[in-house]
Design a protein around this motif. Structure first.
Motif, PDB file in Angstrom:
ATOM      1  N   UNK A  28       0.873  -1.172   0.000  1.00 30.76           N
ATOM      2  CA  UNK A  28       0.000   0.000   0.000  1.00 30.76           C
ATOM      3  C   UNK A  28       0.911   1.224   0.000  1.00 30.76           C
ATOM      4  N   UNK A  29       0.697   2.152  -0.916  1.00 28.77           N
ATOM      5  CA  UNK A  29       1.575   3.320  -1.047  1.00 28.77           C
ATOM      6  C   UNK A  29       1.751   4.086   0.262  1.00 28.77           C
ATOM      7  N   UNK A  30       0.702   4.215   1.045  1.00 25.49           N
ATOM      8  CA  UNK A  30       0.803   4.963   2.302  1.00 25.49           C
ATOM      9  C   UNK A  30       1.751   4.295   3.297  1.00 25.49           C
ATOM     10  N   UNK A  31       1.907   2.978   3.186  1.00 25.87           N
ATOM     11  CA  UNK A  31       2.832   2.261   4.072  1.00 25.87           C
ATOM     12  C   UNK A  31       4.295   2.547   3.743  1.00 25.87           C
ATOM     13  N   UNK A  32       4.540   3.157   2.587  1.00 23.67           N
ATOM     14  CA  UNK A  32       5.904   3.414   2.138  1.00 23.67           C
ATOM     15  C   UNK A  32       6.387   4.830   2.442  1.00 23.67           C
ATOM     16  N   UNK A  33       5.499   5.670   2.965  1.00 21.03           N
ATOM     17  CA  UNK A  33       5.865   7.063   3.254  1.00 21.03           C
ATOM     18  C   UNK A  33       7.077   7.115   4.173  1.00 21.03           C
TER      19      UNK A  33
END
Length: 140
Positions: free
Chosen positions: A101-106
């Motif tokens: 999930x992109x938000x987990x990569x912030x």
């Protein structure tokens, strides 16, 4: 803990720890598989679901065995080949962070190693400066 899955959801990965960075390698294998790799100790990666495997044929002694979903074909992870594990130890597994999930990569650093020019010995050179991923920024 991070949870990732292939496109169809048949292969699921759990990471016990968040990686320090992600590699966007430009070698032919990484580019054609669409992978952006994080590197973790194998005990920190749990994989569930059937995968197929591929080792590159353009290298006399490939170090990585790429795994992908048997149903949808998404590249999920890699493990070291037996020869590479014997030579270097079995201390690394790669996970395709495009499945996250992109938000987990912030906050993670995205690095751009020059895998095309890498001889297989020593450190990578880089083709451009790293950047820090932001929430919703994606991996592009």
């Amino acid at each position: 803990m991070l949870r990732l899955s292939c496109h169809c959801g048949q292969v699921r990965l759990e990471l016990a720890t968040r990686p320090d960075y992600i590699h966007a390698c430009n070698c032919s294998l990484c580019a054609k598989s669409g992978a952006r790799w994080s590197y973790l100790h194998p005990c920190d990666v749990t994989v569930a679901g059937p995968t197929n495997r591929y080792s590159r044929s353009d290298k006399a002694d490939p170090a990585a065995e790429i795994r992908f979903c048997a149903r949808c074909g998404s590249t999920t992870h890699f493990v070291l080949t037996a020869a590479a594990a014997a030579k270097f130890g079995n201390g690394v597994a790669g996970v395709n962070m495009r499945l996250a999930d992109e938000d987990d990569l912030a906050g993670l650093e995205l690095r751009y190693p020059d895998g095309r020019a890498w001889s297989g010995e020593g450190a990578f050179g880089y083709v451009r400066e790293a950047r820090i991923l932001g929430a919703g920024a994606g991996l592009d």
